[in-house]
Design a protein around this motif. Structure first.
Motif, short mmCIF file in Angstrom:
data_model
loop_
_atom_site.label_atom_id
_atom_site.label_comp_id
_atom_site.label_asym_id
_atom_site.label_seq_id
_atom_site.Cartn_x
_atom_site.Cartn_y
_atom_site.Cartn_z
N ASN A 273 0.81 -1.21 0.00
CA ASN A 273 0.00 0.00 0.00
C ASN A 273 0.85 1.26 0.00
OD1 ASN A 273 -2.42 -1.38 -0.02
ND2 ASN A 273 -2.58 -1.42 2.23
N LYS A 274 2.13 1.11 0.33
CA LYS A 274 3.00 2.28 0.40
C LYS A 274 4.08 2.29 -0.68
CE LYS A 274 2.56 3.44 5.29
NZ LYS A 274 3.30 3.79 6.53
N ASP A 275 4.18 1.22 -1.46
CA ASP A 275 5.27 1.13 -2.43
C ASP A 275 4.77 0.64 -3.78
OD1 ASP A 275 7.95 1.42 -0.70
OD2 ASP A 275 6.52 0.22 0.43
N ASN A 276 5.32 1.24 -4.81
CA ASN A 276 5.08 0.74 -6.16
C ASN A 276 6.30 1.06 -7.03
OD1 ASN A 276 3.99 3.64 -6.21
ND2 ASN A 276 4.05 3.11 -8.37
N ILE A 277 6.51 0.24 -8.04
CA ILE A 277 7.60 0.47 -8.98
C ILE A 277 7.03 0.54 -10.39
CG2 ILE A 277 9.41 -0.57 -7.57
CD1 ILE A 277 9.11 -3.11 -9.23
N LEU B 134 4.59 12.65 3.86
CA LEU B 134 5.78 12.61 3.02
C LEU B 134 5.69 11.50 1.99
CD1 LEU B 134 8.65 13.72 2.49
CD2 LEU B 134 9.50 12.06 4.18
N TYR B 135 6.00 11.85 0.73
CA TYR B 135 5.99 10.88 -0.38
C TYR B 135 7.23 11.12 -1.22
CZ TYR B 135 4.57 8.28 -4.51
OH TYR B 135 4.54 7.39 -5.55
N SER B 136 7.79 10.05 -1.79
CA SER B 136 8.99 10.19 -2.60
C SER B 136 8.88 9.39 -3.89
CB SER B 136 10.23 9.73 -1.83
OG SER B 136 10.21 8.31 -1.67
N ARG B 137 9.64 9.83 -4.90
CA ARG B 137 9.84 9.10 -6.14
C ARG B 137 11.34 9.09 -6.42
NH1 ARG B 137 6.75 10.58 -11.23
NH2 ARG B 137 7.22 8.40 -11.69
N ILE B 138 11.93 7.92 -6.44
CA ILE B 138 13.36 7.77 -6.66
C ILE B 138 13.56 6.90 -7.89
CG2 ILE B 138 15.52 6.89 -5.69
CD1 ILE B 138 14.31 7.41 -2.92
N GLY B 139 14.41 7.34 -8.80
CA GLY B 139 14.53 6.57 -10.03
C GLY B 139 15.81 6.82 -10.78
N VAL B 140 16.00 6.01 -11.81
CA VAL B 140 17.12 6.15 -12.73
C VAL B 140 16.55 6.24 -14.14
CG1 VAL B 140 17.42 3.63 -12.80
CG2 VAL B 140 19.27 5.12 -13.57
N ASN B 141 17.05 7.19 -14.92
CA ASN B 141 16.60 7.40 -16.30
C ASN B 141 17.79 7.27 -17.24
OD1 ASN B 141 14.11 8.12 -15.16
ND2 ASN B 141 14.66 10.28 -15.11
N ILE B 142 17.59 6.57 -18.33
CA ILE B 142 18.63 6.39 -19.34
C ILE B 142 18.11 6.90 -20.68
CG2 ILE B 142 20.03 4.71 -20.59
CD1 ILE B 142 19.92 2.92 -18.14
N ASP C 145 12.84 12.76 -5.89
CA ASP C 145 11.89 13.84 -5.72
C ASP C 145 11.00 13.53 -4.52
OD1 ASP C 145 12.62 15.28 -8.18
OD2 ASP C 145 11.74 13.56 -9.19
N TYR C 146 10.79 14.54 -3.68
CA TYR C 146 10.01 14.37 -2.46
C TYR C 146 8.89 15.42 -2.41
CZ TYR C 146 13.89 11.47 -0.84
OH TYR C 146 14.84 10.50 -0.73
N SER C 147 7.76 15.00 -1.85
CA SER C 147 6.64 15.92 -1.61
C SER C 147 6.25 15.83 -0.15
CB SER C 147 5.43 15.55 -2.49
OG SER C 147 5.74 15.67 -3.85
N PHE D 246 10.87 19.00 -2.90
CA PHE D 246 12.32 19.15 -2.86
C PHE D 246 12.96 17.86 -3.38
CE2 PHE D 246 10.87 17.46 1.15
CZ PHE D 246 11.78 16.47 1.48
N GLY D 247 14.23 17.98 -3.75
CA GLY D 247 14.90 16.80 -4.28
C GLY D 247 16.23 17.12 -4.91
#
Length: 750
Positions: free
Chosen positions: A304-308, A345-353, A383-385, A396-397
């Motif tokens: 409920n708190k995580d998705n990819i 607090l919510y975050s999105r962390i990722g890698v882009n190519i 990125d954080y909200s 912020f991020g």
């Protein structure tokens, strides 16, 4: 000036703390779920009917906002689902679970992901939003709906040339636009030399164009951000959409595996080369001419708190004959983890190519040669909200991107190997921004981005640039239907494009800032008045802007830009400015809808080593621009659409005289951009026919008939000059790309 603005931002923050702390607000949060599977719905719209504000659920279906105490009605909607109305008494903090029911019998639902008066309340200026429903109504070149062609109809946006996917925003050059597909950079957004874009309309959910006031989490460009998102509304059972056209066909499939995993895969391919094989001309039979692209997306809900989410795009263009061949393409991929730490607090962390490459090869009389060039980016971002109340809506991020540019490598059996050395750079940033309501009428936003650019050679940093990029904006509601806005933005650009014409070429060269090439910078001020009429049926706006540019680049006369190891020596830098006014009237409701906009603008450059130091027009200056787009629903079966565009001709440098030596004549050119091409205008028409609009069958289809350039206007694509061989008398010749182009497309979904 920069530090005064930063001081003002901090002072404004401190002054408002005490008064805002006294306001009585409550926090409303919750999750939007699909009824049968309890799957979170990302991108659902939650609108507060009483105050006309709207919010969007995040990647985990969560939403959160603060509001004054009171009784409210929340209207929650999502594409393909029945809307939900929830009444709440917000005297204390609320936690909600909103469930939406899927309705497969619904006709296409139009969700624009905004509340009905977001143009009045939104703090950002110069932001244009288009839903795919709006875009699909626009008449298309060769029958293929194109998001780039659609945004070229917006105020302040101009096509760089006839039929091109390149665009200029408020007088800026095409490389000043950051184009993102699911947060990944696209360096060349064109297929078939620009006649089509790389974006398959069946996989796109919506787009936003930010004209200068770019969100702080993105940066690196002066003029605009085009943010394109792929679809998230995945149904429980496998469905498909697609189309068959004269030039290309496409198919997209989407569905779910289990209750926690959704997927989408789509592709397109043109097939002009297949028809060429039917030609009686042997040379035409051997011609290669096609493009294809593939999109894929997988989203998995871990808890409920995580998705990819994994997003992928790959596209390739191929041209060639028996003697030579040419291909170019993009690869864009992103892996993102979304996590909810707590209710705030919510975050999105990722890698882009991101990768862009092209390859040219030839085999003429045994002289075999290949030419290759590549751009590679690897980005890490977080990125954080954090949302606590109406005073604190904090984003912020940080980001860090490794750039690797290989401008050109040429290999030849006869002449050996010629290579321009690779260049590397690390571009990083930290950012923070906040939005807050001072009272019921006045809201502000402010933020700061710190960007760092470092040139790298043999693993060592040998040059560093760093810049502070502040943002400041405000909106004041004059009434429930009108507001005034003002914004300031400072942007910095560290990479740029070397091209010798207004039309983008796949062979254009991107190059980095360096000790010789300072980063380009812009300070932009904008203000506007926004007013809605007849219960938001009509939206009207007037926006004014002024841009002051530093270190703006241009190139020396007759510059050598291709395979030049000393490209930096061809660059000239100076200052520039652009200013203008944009007027828009949009009708959103009724059988007859559409928009009319007019832009009055000017863009200039002053560079000491060009035009004898005199100010000259930017290559993308267009004084007047008018765009009209109209849709009329004749019946449930037939919809008629039309667009008419007009623009002042682009500046050009032409011969203004000649001199002769021993009977041979040479041209004398005017000052830089002293002349203009003829004005541009064009009418496009289309008709959409739905055979069975009331059918309950799963298979649904429609026919689209369109005419590009309906009255056959011969708009010059290129103007060249030559002279009579015997007399030396000069003459001009115009090259036209399109006369009248009819097309037909069969679209379907199941």
């Amino acid at each position: 000036m920069l530090y005064r603005i930063l001081f003002s931002i901090v002072l404004l923050f401190l002054i408002t703390v005490h008064s805002l702390a006294q306001q009585q607000t409550v926090t409303i949060e919750g999750i939007v779920l699909e009824k049968s599977s309890k799957t979170p719905l990302a991108g659902a719209t939650i609108a507060i009917a009483e105050i006309g504000k709207g919010y969007i659920s995040d990647e985990s279906g969560y939403f959160k906002f603060s509001s004054p105490t009171g009784n409210y009605t929340l209207i929650t909607s999502f594409v393909g689902y029945e809307s939900n109305k929830t009444k709440i008494s917000a005297s204390t903090n609320q936690k909600l679970e909103i469930v939406l029911s899927s309705n497969t019998d619904l006709d296409e639902v139009i969700v624009t992901a905004r509340s009905k008066d977001i143009n009045i309340t939104n703090l950002s200026m110069g932001v244009e939003r288009l839903s795919m429903t709006e875009i699909k109504r626009i008449p298309a070149l060769m029958g293929e709906v194109d998001v780039i062609k659609a945004i070229q109809l917006l105020p302040g946006v101009q096509a760089t040339s006839e039929g091109s996917s390149g665009f200029s925003v408020r007088g800026g050059s095409p490389d000043q636009n950051l184009i993102l597909l699911d947060n990944t950079t696209i360096y060349n957004a064109s297929h078939l030399m620009g006649f089509f874009s790389v974006f398959n309309n069946d996989v796109i959910s919506d787009l936003e164009l930010y004209k200068g006031d770019i969100p702080l989490k993105h940066g690196g460009r002066l003029s605009s951000l085009l943010d394109i998102k792929t679809i998230d509304d995945i149904p429980d059972k496998t469905t498909g959409t697609g189309g068959l056209g004269l030039i290309l066909s496409r198919l997209v499939l989407k569905g779910k595996t289990g209750k926690k995993t959704s997927w989408m895969i789509g592709g397109r391919r043109s097939y002009a080369d297949l028809f060429l094989k039917l030609s009686s001309d042997e040379d035409m039979k051997g011609l290669t001419l096609y493009f294809y692209d593939l999109n894929a997306k997988i989203t998995h809900r871990i808890s409920n708190k995580d998705n990819i989410s994994l997003n992928m795009y790959y596209g390739q263009d191929n041209f060639g004959t028996k003697l030579y061949g040419f291909k170019y393409g993009n690869l864009a991929s992103s892996l993102t983890w979304g996590h909810s730490y707590n209710e705030n607090l919510y975050s999105r962390i990722g890698v882009n190519i991101s990768q862009y490459n092209y390859k040219l090869n030839s085999d003429i009389e045994g002289a075999v040669m290949t030419w290759e060039s590549t751009i590679n980016d690897i980005m890490l971002r977080a990125d954080y909200s954090y949302i606590n109340n109406s005073f604190l809506n904090l984003n912020f991020g940080m980001t860090s991107t490794l750039h690797s540019f290989t401008p050109g490598t040429v290999k030849s059996i006869d002449y050996g190997r010629y290579k321009i050395d690779e260049t590397y750079a690390l571009e990083s940033s930290l950012y923070a921004s906040n939005e807050q309501s001072l009272d019921d009428r006045w809201s502000i936003k402010y933020g700061l981005r710190w960007s760092l650019f470092q040139n790298i050679k043999k693993g060592n940093i040998f040059n560093t640039y760093q810049t502070l990029e502040p943002r400041l904006g405000s909106v004041y509601k004059l009434s429930d239907h009108s507001s005034i806005k003002a914004n300031y933005a400072h942007n910095t650009q560290y990479i740029q494009l070397a091209n010798s014409s207004s039309s983008n070429s796949p062979l254009d060269v991107w190059f980095l800032s360096s000790p010789k090439i300072k980063p380009q910078k812009v300070d932009m001020l904008s203000a506007g008045y926004f007013h809605n009429l007849e219960d938001n049926t009509y939206e009207t706006s007037v926006e004014l802007y002024y841009k002051s540019l530093k270190n703006v680049i241009d190139f020396a006369d007759h510059a050598d830009l291709i395979l030049n190891k000393n490209l930096e020596d061809e660059v000239r830098t100076g200052k520039g400015k652009a200013y203008g006014a944009e007027f828009m009237v949009r009708k959103n409701k009724g059988r007859l809808n559409g928009f009319i906009n007019y832009t009055l603008s000017r863009a200039e450059r002053t560079i000491p080593d060009i035009n004898l130091g005199k100010t000259y027009l930017s290559p993308y200056d267009k004084t007047n621009s008018i765009n009209i787009a109209i849709n009329y629903e004749v019946s449930r079966k037939i919809t008629l659409s039309g667009i008419w565009v007009y623009a002042t001709g682009t500046p050009a440098t032409y011969p203004s005289g000649r001199f002769g030596i021993d009977g041979e004549y040479f041209p004398i050119y005017s000052g830089r951009n002293e002349y203009r091409k003829p004005d541009y205008h064009r009418l496009d028409l289309s008709c959409t026919y739905v055979p069975n609009p009331n059918s309950k069958k799963r298979w649904k289809s429609e026919w689209s008939f369109s005419i590009y350039n309906a009255y056959g206007r011969k708009n010059p694509y290129m103007i060249t000059f030559d002279q009579e061989a015997d007399t030396g008398i000069p003459y001009a010749e115009s090259v036209y790309l399109f006369n009248m182009v009819p097309s037909i497309t069969y679209n379907f979904k199941f």
